[in-house]
Design a protein around this motif. Structure first.
Motif, PDB file in Angstrom:
ATOM      1  N   ARG A 339       0.818  -1.217   0.000  1.00 40.60           N
ATOM      2  CA  ARG A 339       0.000   0.000   0.000  1.00 40.60           C
ATOM      3  C   ARG A 339       0.852   1.268   0.000  1.00 40.60           C
ATOM      4  NH1 ARG A 339      -4.205  -0.309   4.630  1.00 40.60           N
ATOM      5  NH2 ARG A 339      -4.753   1.710   3.772  1.00 40.60           N
ATOM      6  N   GLU A 341       2.824   3.049  -2.011  1.00 42.17           N
ATOM      7  CA  GLU A 341       3.263   3.072  -3.415  1.00 42.17           C
ATOM      8  C   GLU A 341       4.481   3.963  -3.614  1.00 42.17           C
ATOM      9  OE1 GLU A 341       0.534   2.884  -6.558  1.00 42.17           O
ATOM     10  OE2 GLU A 341      -1.064   2.059  -5.332  1.00 42.17           O
ATOM     11  N   GLU A 342       4.757   4.844  -2.626  1.00 42.34           N
ATOM     12  CA  GLU A 342       5.951   5.687  -2.760  1.00 42.34           C
ATOM     13  C   GLU A 342       7.214   4.868  -2.516  1.00 42.34           C
ATOM     14  OE1 GLU A 342       3.547   5.872  -0.517  1.00 42.34           O
ATOM     15  OE2 GLU A 342       4.135   6.979   1.288  1.00 42.34           O
ATOM     16  N   ALA A 344       9.020   2.339  -4.023  1.00 41.67           N
ATOM     17  CA  ALA A 344       9.260   1.584  -5.260  1.00 41.67           C
ATOM     18  C   ALA A 344       7.968   1.060  -5.889  1.00 41.67           C
ATOM     19  CB  ALA A 344      10.236   0.431  -5.009  1.00 41.67           C
ATOM     20  N   GLY A 345       6.935   1.882  -5.856  1.00 44.57           N
ATOM     21  CA  GLY A 345       5.669   1.478  -6.441  1.00 44.57           C
ATOM     22  C   GLY A 345       4.987   0.370  -5.659  1.00 44.57           C
ATOM     23  N   ALA A 347       6.380  -2.549  -4.551  1.00 40.08           N
ATOM     24  CA  ALA A 347       7.064  -3.840  -4.519  1.00 40.08           C
ATOM     25  C   ALA A 347       8.372  -3.798  -5.304  1.00 40.08           C
ATOM     26  CB  ALA A 347       6.152  -4.924  -5.103  1.00 40.08           C
ATOM     27  N   LYS A 395      -3.028   7.993   7.602  1.00 38.73           N
ATOM     28  CA  LYS A 395      -3.424   7.904   6.192  1.00 38.73           C
ATOM     29  C   LYS A 395      -3.717   6.454   5.792  1.00 38.73           C
ATOM     30  CE  LYS A 395      -3.005  11.847   3.661  1.00 38.73           C
ATOM     31  NZ  LYS A 395      -3.427  12.667   4.772  1.00 38.73           N
ATOM     32  N   LYS A 461      10.481   8.275  -0.111  1.00 35.26           N
ATOM     33  CA  LYS A 461      10.475   7.633  -1.426  1.00 35.26           C
ATOM     34  C   LYS A 461      11.580   6.585  -1.505  1.00 35.26           C
ATOM     35  CE  LYS A 461      10.044  10.302  -5.159  1.00 35.26           C
ATOM     36  NZ  LYS A 461       8.777   9.847  -5.717  1.00 35.26           N
ATOM     37  N   TYR A 463      13.263   4.295  -4.763  1.00 36.19           N
ATOM     38  CA  TYR A 463      13.174   3.949  -6.187  1.00 36.19           C
ATOM     39  C   TYR A 463      14.438   3.225  -6.624  1.00 36.19           C
ATOM     40  CZ  TYR A 463      16.038   8.163  -6.881  1.00 36.19           C
ATOM     41  OH  TYR A 463      17.024   9.098  -6.825  1.00 36.19           O
ATOM     42  N   PRO A 464      14.280   2.340  -7.606  1.00 38.20           N
ATOM     43  CA  PRO A 464      15.450   1.601  -8.066  1.00 38.20           C
ATOM     44  C   PRO A 464      16.304   2.472  -8.975  1.00 38.20           C
ATOM     45  CG  PRO A 464      13.469   0.828  -9.185  1.00 38.20           C
ATOM     46  CD  PRO A 464      13.047   1.935  -8.292  1.00 38.20           C
ATOM     47  N   SER A 465      17.608   2.332  -8.864  1.00 38.57           N
ATOM     48  CA  SER A 465      18.517   3.036  -9.752  1.00 38.57           C
ATOM     49  C   SER A 465      19.706   2.104  -9.943  1.00 38.57           C
ATOM     50  CB  SER A 465      18.934   4.366  -9.123  1.00 38.57           C
ATOM     51  OG  SER A 465      19.899   4.999  -9.936  1.00 38.57           O
ATOM     52  N   GLU A 472      15.151   7.780  -0.067  1.00 40.40           N
ATOM     53  CA  GLU A 472      15.157   9.208   0.245  1.00 40.40           C
ATOM     54  C   GLU A 472      14.340   9.446   1.498  1.00 40.40           C
ATOM     55  OE1 GLU A 472      15.430  11.169  -4.238  1.00 40.40           O
ATOM     56  OE2 GLU A 472      13.619  11.404  -3.044  1.00 40.40           O
ATOM     57  N   GLU A 483      19.855  10.659   1.595  1.00 37.72           N
ATOM     58  CA  GLU A 483      19.684   9.768   0.445  1.00 37.72           C
ATOM     59  C   GLU A 483      20.673   8.626   0.604  1.00 37.72           C
ATOM     60  OE1 GLU A 483      19.002  11.765  -3.404  1.00 37.72           O
ATOM     61  OE2 GLU A 483      20.402  10.270  -4.211  1.00 37.72           O
TER      62      GLU A 483
END
Lengths: 656, 298
Positions: A339, A341-342, A344-345, A347, A395, A461, A463-465, A472, A483
């Motif tokens: 739930r 989603e911030e 990595a979306g 999963a 939330k 957040k 995210y994959p890089s 973050e 970061e």
């Protein structure tokens, strides 16, 4: 005409400071039926009670009204007092002059007026009271424990130790629950399985305990001391008496699916035992995926089994048991971290839950305890733990603290450090909550001796890089953004109620809170009882709990069940609902509102010989809530002790 | 043709006229007539809304009143900031009964939610998929947009409709219908820095350079947005942002979502104001439209 005595309590200064108690007593003397009225500093004290006893004798009183605190506090005290003078306890009536008057009304004159009115109402009701008595009910001295985790096992063992039989029902193929999934336990770092499995075996060996695994409670009827439960034993497709647990079947089975016990980090076969130390250590066939059931082919396990124990055409078995007490120990579910989603979306293979981490670092887990990144099998060099994922987050509808995550995260950082001395370990936290014996010291050790880098702040957040996950967040102590390029991210998923907790609550007739955790009868003073007699709570099905708290609450619930079994018989509640069957039209509005399933439909014979349907209240089940009496269109249900006539008299007195 | 009141706001009436043009044309192709709000005024997204609460309600409130007077039940703004102000004004009027009773008669508002406020993205996303798909004339294969929502289309959640505040999808779904392949990326709702654009340009340039890098890393060949403020930062400021990080990769074209939609609906490229973009979109459009056999191209 009744002879009523009225006693007004000062409650020290609690009532007296805003209510002129002498004036209330004075006013009471003029109420119909009152032959004596007085005020006193502490009516609940011995001298106060003696005052009542003396007045009963001297003035030949047959109804007593005390204006004092809440009935939930001292009604039993005064009922016992009047019983000493051979009056029926239900000839006693209480007016609440403290919680409902002096504590909430500040103007002395208005408070006094309100108190007089409250006493007038109580006097009016007392004038119409009837003697009530308990019935004695038998007790089946056998317990049902629902849920075979550490809480259920502990409760079952305690009751069995005391010499009473226990039925332990577990939904999964093995008992053990969440604790069986854990690697080490805080704050001592002893291995979870090492301390759990002896208890599992003990439960299996105890002659007083009958374990039904791969089984679910399907129905519960009856009442305290006299429940009748229906249990569905799902078809295991195995003849338990023949199976030796050799394991050839699951070695040879060609079907692989994700293993729920491994939280999806590993696989199992279609015929399987969920983990090596399972109790019972005998497999089940998952008919949803087994080729024999889905395609009508295969049959390898049956061919290979040397004991001929595989029985494809086995059917579910439904059994009924009579028990006197039920302990609910169904545990918790993990918050669904997708739930967020911030992150990595929702999963990513290298973003795992804390429970998946337990499996990946466990020697009997899918990686034999070698912690590797799920995506590429590399050793992680930078690991980020994020606390409060699905806890303390309005939330997400999870404003509560899950209580266990701070400690298990600290433990997990230590486990990582032991395997990877050079790894960088970060923990994002909101607050560190380590209230428990040796807990704070443990967490300090993780930080100071094991060099976990704790950062106070939320992660906004992930995210994959490249082959990293960029985390973050903010460091709210240094007041700057952070970061981190992580190899592995562990989300401390919060604990929540079982998805089907509400269904079980409905079946048992117990209450749930706003998060679907089961509700205790009183937050402080009746912490393991439910509002339904004979049903008790143990462990994390009530609220997130760690192992020591689960075990303590399990033993507490066992003690409550044993207290019940220690009685020769039960006294029923006298203040129950009663239907005047001669006037009941059989509309059954009462049946639908009864939260305890105490109302049944019965057939009675008319004078003319015809059959008609009427409602009947089982006094053993009825908890005296009065919902049926209020719902009855014809007004033919009376709650004894609070009859319609008594309420009407009170209303008349209030309107005077 | 369905009529919806349309609030252009200062950006679309000025610097971002190409967004205005593309939005009206695309909407018309999809059977929606955008009727400009009569005598509209500033929405208050300037410093106006943070200096005075009452003013922050009255500015967009006047628009809401005018829409009611025009007899229309829905108003849309293409600009995310205008949309946000309109929705927020409604919310304040719903919650602050005292202010509502004082201002509503003056503004000509009968009830705080008499008029529905939708972003232009939502208006179009609410059209049934099949209906849009049936009207696509030019398949934009080869276009790999990173759909960028910014802060005000999906937030505050609960106020702006059904978009997920962290992972909105409406624009992605719309782009897919045109034959484009929106990339999966993780910076859809990241701040573009508009609030600091003038006061701390250094911070904003760094943020933009990162956004563009993330889009590129995700495999995008353009960024698509709904907000003039985001667009300005991504397009107009991109050359500066590139200098800050010594970017050597080619510049990343930016588009408004309605520009892409208009192209796919067969509006000739020339009719759309691509010459107003700072980053040259020519080579990318040549590539994409060339691939679709010149249909709808020049």
């Amino acid at each position: 005409m009744p002879r009523i005595g009225v006693f007004i309590c000062h409650c020290g200064i609690n009532i007296e400071k805003t209510v002129d108690t002498a004036k209330v007593a004075e006013a009471a003397r003029s109420f119909p039926g009152v032959v004596f009225a007085a005020d006193y500093k502490y009516m609940c004290s011995d001298p106060g009670q003696n005052m009542i006893l003396d007045a009963i004798r001297e003035y030949n009183l047959d109804r007593i009204v005390v204006g004092a605190c809440s009935p939930s506090l001292h009604e039993p005290t005064f009922q016992a007092c009047v019983a000493k003078a051979d009056l029926n306890p239900y000839f006693f009536e209480m007016a609440n002059l403290r919680e409902q008057v002096s504590w909430v009304t500040h103007d002395r004159e208005m408070a006094t007026e309100k108190a007089i009115q409250a006493v007038r109402m109580a006097v009016a009701k007392a004038g119409k009271s009837e003697p009530l008595a308990s019935q004695s009910l038998p007790i089946t001295k056998k317990a049902l424990v629902i849920g075979g985790g550490i809480s259920g096992i502990q409760a079952a063992l305690d009751i069995a130790e005391a010499g009473f039989p226990v039925i332990l029902v577990e939904r999964e193929p093995s008992i053990g629950g969440r604790m069986a999934q854990l690697d080490k336990t805080f704050p001592t770092l002893d291995c979870s399985a090492c301390i759990l499995t002896p208890k599992m075996v003990e439960a299996a060996r105890n002659p007083n305990i009958t374990i039904h695994t791969y089984a679910e409670v399907e129905n519960v009827a009856g009442f305290i001391g006299n429940f009748e439960v229906t249990i569905r034993k799902k078809a295991r497709s195995i003849d338990m008496s023949k199976c030796t647990g050799c394991g050839v079947c699951y070695e040879k089975c060609p079907v692989k699916v994700p293993n729920k016990f491994e939280e999806g980090t590993g696989e199992r076969k279609a015929i399987y035992v969920p983990f090596p130390q399972a109790v019972p250590n005998k497999p089940v066939i998952d008919r949803e995926v087994c080729l024999h059931f889905t395609k009508g082919k295969c049959g390898i396990c049956a061919k290979m089994c040397p004991a001929e124990a595989v029985v494809y055409n086995q059917e579910d078995e439904v059994i009924t048991e009579k028990v006197g007490a039920i302990i609910v120990a169904t545990g918790f579910d993990l918050f669904d971290t997708k739930r967020y989603e911030e992150y990595a979306g929702g999963a990513h293979p290298d973003m795992i839950t804390s429970l998946q981490f337990e499996r990946l670092i466990n020697a009997s887990g899918p990686t034999q305890g070698k912690l590797r990144r799920p995506s590429d099998g590399k050793e992680p060099e930078t690991i980020v733990f994020i606390q409060c994922v699905g806890s303390r987050d309005d939330k997400m509808g999870r404003p509560y603290c899950s209580r266990i995550c701070c400690m298990y995260t600290a433990k997990q950082t230590i486990l990582v450090r032991e395997k990877f001395p050079n790894a960088r370990i970060f923990v994002f936290f909101m607050d560190i909550r380590t209230a428990g014996k040796n807990y704070e010291e443990f967490c300090r050790r993780a930080i100071e001796d094991y060099n976990a880098e704790y950062i106070r702040g939320r992660v906004s957040k992930i995210y994959p890089s490249g082959d990293k996950l960029i985390v973050e967040g903010s460091d709210t102590i240094l007041g700057r953004p952070v970061e981190i390029a992580a190899d592995l991210v562990v989300l401390a998923a919060g604990a929540e109620a079982r998805a089907d907790a509400k269904d079980l609550a409905r079946m048992l007739g117990i209450q749930t809170d706003q998060y679907n955790f089961f509700s205790e009868a009183h937050a402080k003073l009746r912490p393991v009882e439910t509002m339904t007699g004979g049903i008790f709570l143990a462990g994390a099905c009530q609220f997130p709990r760690d192992i020591p708290d689960c075990v303590a609450s399990a033993s507490a619930s066992a003690a409550k069940a044993l207290a019940l079994f220690g009685k020769p018989e039960l006294a029923s509640l006298p203040t129950v609902a009663k239907v005047d069957e001669s006037r009941c039209s059989g509309c059954m509005a009462c049946l639908s509102v009864c939260p305890y399933s105490a109302v049944t439909m019965e057939e009675v014979k008319n004078k003319s010989g015809g059959i008609r349907e009427v409602a009947r209240v089982n006094p053993g089940v009825c908890q005296g809530c009065g919902a049926c009496a209020a719902a009855c269109n014809a007004g033919v249900i009376d709650l004894l002790g609070y009859t319609n006539e008594q309420i009407a008299c009170q209303v008349d007195a209030a309107l005077l | 043709m369905k009529k919806i009141a349309y609030f252009p706001g200062c950006s679309l009436a000025g610097m971002d006229a190409e967004y205005d043009e593309a939005s009206r044309l695309a909407a018309r192709e999809l059977g929606i007539e955008l009727v400009e709000v009569e005598d509209w005024n500033c929405c208050g997204a300037t410093s106006g809304h943070s200096t005075d609460k009452e003013l922050s309600v009255m500015l967009p409130g006047r628009t809401l009143g005018t829409v009611e007077k025009m007899g229309l039940d829905t108003v849309t703004a293409a600009c995310a900031a205008c949309f946000s102000r309109l929705v927020t004004a409604q919310e304040i009027l719903k919650e602050d009964k005292e202010m509502a009773s004082r201002l509503m008669p003056e503004l000509g508002i009968s009830s705080p939610d008499a008029v529905k406020v939708l972003s232009l993205l939502r208006v179009i996303a609410d059209i049934p998929k099949d209906e849009i798909a049936g009207k696509i004339k030019v398949r934009l294969e080869g276009l790999k947009p990173a759909c960028y929502y910014g802060c005000l289309i999906a937030r505050p959640s609960g106020l702006v409709g059904e978009e997920h505040p962290e992972n909105p999808m409406a624009m992605d779904n719309l782009m897919s219908l045109t034959g484009a392949e929106p990339v999966r990326w993780y910076h859809k709702t990241e701040c573009c820095g508009a609030a600091l654009s003038l006061s701390r340009t250094d911070i904003v340039l760094a943020m933009n350079a990162k956004l563009i890098k993330m889009a590129r890393d995700a495999g995008a060949n353009c960024i698509v947005t709904t907000c003039p403020l985001c667009f300005t930062n991504l397009d107009l400021r991109q050359p500066q942002a590139r200098k800050v990080v010594n970017e050597t990769a080619p510049p990343m074209p930016a588009f408004y979502f309605s520009e892409i939609l208009a192209l796919a609906l067969g509006i000739p490229r020339k009719k759309l104001g691509f010459d107003k973009h700072t980053i040259d979109v020519g080579p990318l459009l040549d590539h994409v439209l060339g691939a679709s056999a010149g249909k709808g191209g020049e």
